[in-house]
Design an enzyme around this catalytic site. Sequence first.
Site, PDB file in Angstrom:
ATOM      1  N   ASP A 172      34.148  45.032  28.294  1.00 41.58           N
ATOM      2  CA  ASP A 172      35.107  44.188  28.818  1.00 41.58           C
ATOM      3  C   ASP A 172      35.168  44.656  30.337  1.00 41.58           C
ATOM      4  OD1 ASP A 172      37.376  42.632  29.841  1.00 41.58           O
ATOM      5  OD2 ASP A 172      38.834  43.627  28.623  1.00 41.58           O
ATOM      6  N   HIS A 184      49.787  41.736  35.615  1.00 41.86           N
ATOM      7  CA  HIS A 184      49.253  42.260  34.250  1.00 41.86           C
ATOM      8  C   HIS A 184      49.022  43.551  34.012  1.00 41.86           C
ATOM      9  CE1 HIS A 184      45.334  42.904  35.900  1.00 41.86           C
ATOM     10  NE2 HIS A 184      45.281  41.708  36.340  1.00 41.86           N
ATOM     11  N   HIS A 243      40.756  43.394  22.898  1.00 40.07           N
ATOM     12  CA  HIS A 243      42.113  44.075  22.976  1.00 40.07           C
ATOM     13  C   HIS A 243      42.301  44.724  21.464  1.00 40.07           C
ATOM     14  CE1 HIS A 243      43.283  40.548  26.024  1.00 40.07           C
ATOM     15  NE2 HIS A 243      42.552  41.497  26.476  1.00 40.07           N
ATOM     16  N   GLU A 247      37.465  46.034  36.545  1.00 37.96           N
ATOM     17  CA  GLU A 247      37.731  46.534  35.402  1.00 37.96           C
ATOM     18  C   GLU A 247      36.697  47.423  35.006  1.00 37.96           C
ATOM     19  OE1 GLU A 247      38.133  43.446  32.553  1.00 37.96           O
ATOM     20  OE2 GLU A 247      39.339  44.812  30.929  1.00 37.96           O
TER      21      GLU A 247
END
Length: 435
Positions: A266, A345, A356, A404
């Site tokens: 991710d 977020h 997730h 990220e």
Amino acid sequence: MNETHFFNRREKLLEQMKEGAAIIASASHAFRSNDTEYPYRQNSDFYYLTGFEESNAVLVLTKTASEAKTILYVEAYNAEYALWNGAKLGLEGAVERFRVDEVRDVAQYPGEVKDLLREHVNLYIDLFDDSEVLRKAKTAVQELRETRGVKRHIRTYRDVTHLIRTLRLIKSSEEIETIRQAIAITAKAHHIAMRECHAGMREYQLQAAMSYVFLEEGAKSEAYGAIVAGGNNANTLHYVDNRAELRSGDLVLIDAACEWELYASDITRTFPVSGTFSDAQKEVYNAVLDVQLRVIEAIKPGVKRDWLQRMSEELLCDALVALGILKGERGALMEAKEHKKFAPHGIGHWMGLDVHDPCPYVDESGESLAFEPGMVMTIEPGLYFRSDDESVPKRYRGIGIRIEDDILVTENGYDNLSSMIAKTVDEIEAMCNQL
Ligand code: GLY
Ligand code: MN
Ligand code: MN
């Protein structure tokens, strides 16, 4: 991962169970349009315990004071199915492949489930799964209650997913290697996107360049729907339209990654469409990067996600003040949640078989879990300034940035599993301008 890894996981689950039975079903097929299906993707909990990717399978574990038993129900050979779709593993294949006590034909499951549950008092299932497999089990429970001579009945349905997902929290070295493989392919795809990007392209063309890498490297799927968001589109957090034209002078935010052997990666990177950051973009980018690096640096065993969340909010709030977007004192701004408008977020989430990963975040008393070696969490701060937000200085409007990475907690701190992906302004500009 070989069969011993999956066997060991089942043993660990059995250790956690009270006496009783557990029933875990494979994923069902989902239809996309009329009779055409979505690509099949195994249920992550089922895969974690079996390594089996076929549909129409059921795992049953039973545990009494004296013995534990594992039965895997699979589809037997079916000539008609094999003609259209190719043969499934079948009973003999499954006997050879899986280290379970018994392999049985799934067609027998409805007729046998009552016997499997006889004299047990606990039934471990996914409490929110109303698949045919579990409906059959619940009917069997009811019938057993009404059967003369049965002395003990299922009295408690227990959540098997909580036990499995607690095990899934700590990744083994084999799981880490699998995640590393997903990230290696994803890294290549992000670098290709940076190099191929130019003004006038469509967002989906960048997505296509990345998808090519995923498929070419053997990844069966993206880990989630790719976000390729040029300019102001980055301020729509779940933008997946990916059809707009990329414009010179804008940034493009790409949150895209592949799955390898069902394990996710991710990754988000944000870079200039034309290869060079403007001063305003650089200011926001470096502010987000600084927050990301400081949060990652804080990761070690004993630290809690809640603390990282708080820390990231404080740092993002300070950054918003430094950029002149918020005015006032940090405590009051945070109390009023002013920073949330631009940083809405969370700082990150568990990652593993699901992007997730639905592993617990809190312990039995509701306290945030302390990190332990083997846990994997994304760290993904972002700042988002909509083009129509007149409360923001003009030079920052339309900028949306997220960075990220996927972080492994280690004995002594952390390992950034995606550290090979260009991230500083200099690294990104160099990659964007590489031929
Ligand atoms: N790509 C989904 C997320 O970052 O959480
Ligand atoms: Mn994420
Ligand atoms: Mn992401």
